[in-house]
Design a protein around this motif. Sequence first.
Motif, PDB file in Angstrom:
ATOM      1  N   ASP A 177     -11.557   5.209 -10.750  1.00  0.00           N
ATOM      2  CA  ASP A 177     -11.302   3.928 -10.087  1.00  0.00           C
ATOM      3  C   ASP A 177      -9.922   3.916  -9.428  1.00  0.00           C
ATOM      4  O   ASP A 177      -8.985   4.573  -9.902  1.00  0.00           O
ATOM      5  N   GLN A 191     -14.510   0.820  -4.958  1.00  0.00           N
ATOM      6  CA  GLN A 191     -13.146   1.211  -5.348  1.00  0.00           C
ATOM      7  C   GLN A 191     -13.181   2.318  -6.402  1.00  0.00           C
ATOM      8  O   GLN A 191     -12.728   2.148  -7.533  1.00  0.00           O
ATOM      9  N   ARG A 235      -7.529   1.126  -6.433  1.00  0.00           N
ATOM     10  CA  ARG A 235      -7.562  -0.165  -5.752  1.00  0.00           C
ATOM     11  C   ARG A 235      -7.414   0.016  -4.240  1.00  0.00           C
ATOM     12  O   ARG A 235      -6.499   0.685  -3.766  1.00  0.00           O
TER      13      ARG A 235
END
Length: 203
Positions: A70, A144, A72
């Motif tokens: 993951d 993301q 952002r």
Amino acid sequence: MRIQLWNIVFLIGFIVYVAIRGVFERRTRTNERTLRRLDTVEKTLLIFVGTGSLLLPVIYLFTPWLAFADYRLPPFAPWCGTALMVAALWLFWRAHADLGLNWSITLELRKGHQLVRHGVYRSIRHPMYASIWLWCFAQGLMLQNWLAGWYALFAFALMYFIRTPREEKMMCESFGDEYRVYMQQTGRLFPRLRAKNTHVTEV
């Protein structure tokens, strides 16, 4: 499921994408194949692309297994991804519709196969590949996660640069000068600004 706005938007687009492919796959299922080149290279490419465009997004959306990848995205990225997704879905559907019964998921020709030169194929030879390029960038900008988001782009790029010359060779062998002239008049992914002058000698 990861209940986030852009994940839900992507999932809706994903369902539409799969539905388009499913509808046209059923329509062409009974159309007899006259030539098929499903070799080891082709099978491997399909597995790579299927993993990136189908399997990894589902794993990302419905399990925590890919959480290690993951990251952002900037706030504007999903908006850009959504715009690309809408364009990709329209072109994906239009390319299937214009091909009709000539469509297939792999390198093959169907009985009564015709060289399609109308609709979006009037200007570009591979609008379906163009739509998948758009989809892959949309996926990367909306999910993301490095794997679920961007692996599909890598996998499809590999398929595109290996498969396209093989596909165009097959089409030249099947349609001869008709396809060669078509290649001179169109671009692979973008319309030609100016078609090349062509001359074919009839015997």
